[in-house]
Design a protein around this motif. Structure first.
Motif, short mmCIF file in Angstrom:
data_model
loop_
_atom_site.label_atom_id
_atom_site.label_comp_id
_atom_site.label_asym_id
_atom_site.label_seq_id
_atom_site.Cartn_x
_atom_site.Cartn_y
_atom_site.Cartn_z
N GLN A 66 -8.34 4.37 -8.03
CA GLN A 66 -8.54 4.24 -6.58
C GLN A 66 -10.03 4.29 -6.27
OE1 GLN A 66 -5.34 3.10 -5.55
NE2 GLN A 66 -5.85 4.25 -3.71
N GLY A 117 0.79 -1.24 0.00
CA GLY A 117 0.00 0.00 0.00
C GLY A 117 0.81 1.27 0.00
N GLU A 133 -2.80 -2.42 -5.32
CA GLU A 133 -2.45 -1.02 -5.12
C GLU A 133 -2.14 -0.36 -6.45
OE1 GLU A 133 1.18 -0.08 -2.80
OE2 GLU A 133 1.66 -2.20 -2.86
#
Lengths: 342, 245
Positions: free
Chosen positions: B39, A23, B48
């Motif tokens: 996103q 992340g 991600e």
């Protein structure tokens, strides 16, 4: 029971590692974590615990440790000499580490990265979702003499298990897929790369492994004008002088050198573990072949627990033989073996 | 001529959408906006996303999701709007980061000014008044690549690497500035020194900057920088911040 693992001597690069942190790629921090992921899963299987727990990664050599409580350990990755209070230990196996007993882990016999797992895991500080040390990012530091490492709560007591030792410690054939910059290299350069025997250079760390050959450089077209782009572990970057570097778990997130291809994730452990001087060959495979190899690796990982077998110990090496109850459980010395069980 | 955007696979780790083959403001804007859209879309197979200068990376396990399937999805999203004219991401910040340009703390300022064809005084004036945008973050955690400076700052990297510049060093090359996260070797020229920490591992918000943020590097003396360092323990190095709309 949780306790503390004390470090009374340490090789130069022992770090706490787990599966790394997800992340933060957009902020310049890649996943990192263990260099040999298989070893982490093997340790978890041997101790019957979660693969999320952290272990100690030891590069080339280990150290001397003792625990202030009775605990369990497992040793995986590159086989190193190891003993508890002078009694040699089997590698790729789990063992009891009694409180105060001296665990000595020496140099690697083959391979590069050895792992010391403890029951309950090394309970180092969690930073941004992971306990993994990332030296170049300034997250944590190498383990040093005098460190006291907290051990997490251990939920099991089983020891004396082993896993067959995989052959991934001496280089060999490495599968590569084409990536976004592969076509910057002419077909004849790619063919030559495919046919070259490389030697793993001593210059290697968690960021990258340099590959030597007698073949001369491998150059891309217009390679000085390539825009900096995303980098992923496994990328084979060709530096200005034409030398390939396989980028490893702690590589940067972007870079301007062209990449001829990418090592498939399940073969990257083999690159990490190849000792200096080991021979490696890279072969391009199709995406479909890579997919099949990855699926197989994932299945094998899930099957690890089923491959565990009990360590058979030689009574001559058991110092405290009388402490053990040698006849128990399945067979009773007094009961009638032919009687019906209740 | 190849047409952009282009979609490529990155090993077995994901897909890359490239918006240009060279750095440009609209392509950087497109990469940032496309990432923001990804996103927001929250595709389940995407673990991600990130941007480089003019491209967006989408992390996907390609052993489980075929590249062709991802390409189709990405093409559909690309077709949804003109990404090159998309607005910049919301929630951006303007940072005024005090920077010392004294020779002792900026050992290559004179050399860089010469390469850019301006006097050292003019170089300090331009560097301390330019407003640059974070084009991408990379190489080290939180480390910003900022641009673009005026055309005459299109100066090349050095032939040889400087062994090490300190954390907070302001360096310049190819119309871009970087503030270094950690002590690092570099081929870019060291033209200023800040006390700004781009990465604060122990903080709740470890990363100070986001792509799209804008920065200025107003000049302070070495002495003033020392005072700032002693006083400001936040990692901001005396920087002022204001919200950009």
């Amino acid at each position: 029971m949780s306790g503390t693992l004390h470090v009374t001597s340490a090789g130069p690069s022992i770090t706490i590692q787990d599966q790394g942190r997800l992340g933060y790629l957009s902020q310049g921090l890649n996943k990192s974590g263990v260099a040999d992921t298989t070893a982490l899963f093997e340790g978890a299987a041997l101790l019957g615990q979660s693969s999320e727990l952290a272990a100690l990664e030891m590069v080339g050599m280990g150290g001397t440790f003792h625990s202030d409580t009775d605990s369990r350990i497992a040793l995986t990755g590159a086989p190193m000499s190891a003993s508890i209070d002078g009694t040699p230990l089997t590698w790729n196996a789990s063992h009891a580490l009694p409180a105060g007993a001296k665990l000595v882990i020496g140099g690697a016999r083959v391979g590069t990265y050895g792992y010391l797992h403890v029951g309950g895991g090394i309970d180092g500080p969690v930073r941004m979702g992971s306990r993994a040390t990332h030296i170049s990012a300034g997250l944590g530091a190498a383990i040093a003499l005098g460190d006291a490492l907290p051990i997490g709560k251990d939920k099991s007591q089983t020891t004396g298990n082993a896993l067959p030792q995989e052959e991934r410690f001496d280089g060999g054939q490495i599968r590569v897929v084409a990536s976004m910059q592969t076509d910057l290299f002419e077909q004849d350069v790619r063919d030559r790369f495919n046919q070259t025997q490389f030697r793993r250079d001593p210059r290697a760390n968690r960021m990258g492994v340099r590959m030597d050959s007698d073949e001369g450089g491998f150059f891309a077209n217009d390679q000085l004008n390539i825009l900096s782009e995303i980098i992923v572990p496994g990328d084979i970057q060709i530096t200005g002088d034409g030398t390939p570097y396989v980028l490893m778990c702690e590589c940067g997130t972007t870079g301007g050198y062209p990449r001829i291809g990418t090592v498939i994730p399940c073969d990257l452990n083999r690159v990490a573990q190849a000792p200096a001087g080991a021979t490696l060959c890279f072969s391009f495979v199709s995406h479909r072949e890579a997919e099949a190899a990855e699926r197989q690796a994932s299945t094998e990982r899930k099957m690890l627990a089923q491959r565990i077998y009990p360590l058979v110990r030689d009574p001559h090496t058991m110092r405290d033989l009388l402490r053990y109850q040698l006849v128990s459980g399945a067979i009773s010395a007094t009961a009638d073996p032919f009687a019906e069980e209740n | 001529m190849t047409d952009f955007p282009q979609i490529r696979s990155v090993g077995m780790s994901g897909m890359l959408v490239q918006f240009a083959e060279k750095v440009s403001e609209p392509a950087n804007r497109a990469a940032l906006a496309f990432r923001a859209a990804l996103q927001a879309a929250e595709w389940s197979e995407v673990t991600e996303t990130s941007t480089s200068l003019v491209s967006t990376f989408i992390a996907v396990d390609l052993a489980r999701t075929a590249p062709q399937a991802m390409t189709a999805k990405l093409q559909a999203l690309l077709a949804a709007q003109d990404w090159f004219h998309a607005p910049l991401p919301a929630g951006r910040t303007l940072w005024q980061v005090p920077c010392a340009y004294d020779e002792a703390l900026a050992p290559q300022l004179i050399e860089a000014a010469e390469a850019a064809g301006v006097s050292p005084e003019q170089a300090i004036k331009e560097l301390s008044t330019s407003r640059v945008r974070v084009l991408t973050i990379g190489f080290a955690p939180g480390q910003p690549y900022m641009g673009e400076l005026p055309e005459h700052w299109n100066i090349p990297r050095q032939q040889t690497l400087t062994k090490s510049v300190p954390p907070g060093a302001l360096v310049v090359a190819i119309r871009q500035l970087i503030v270094f996260t950690n002590a690092s070797p570099t081929g870019w020229r060291h033209v200023g020194q800040t006390a700004f920490q781009t990465f604060r591992p122990e903080a709740e918000m470890p990363f100070a900057l986001s792509p799209g943020d804008e920065l200025c590097f107003p000049a302070v003396t070495a002495n003033e920088l020392r005072k700032i360092t002693a006083k400001d323990t936040s990692g901001n190095g005396g920087a002022q911040q204001e919200a950009l709309t």
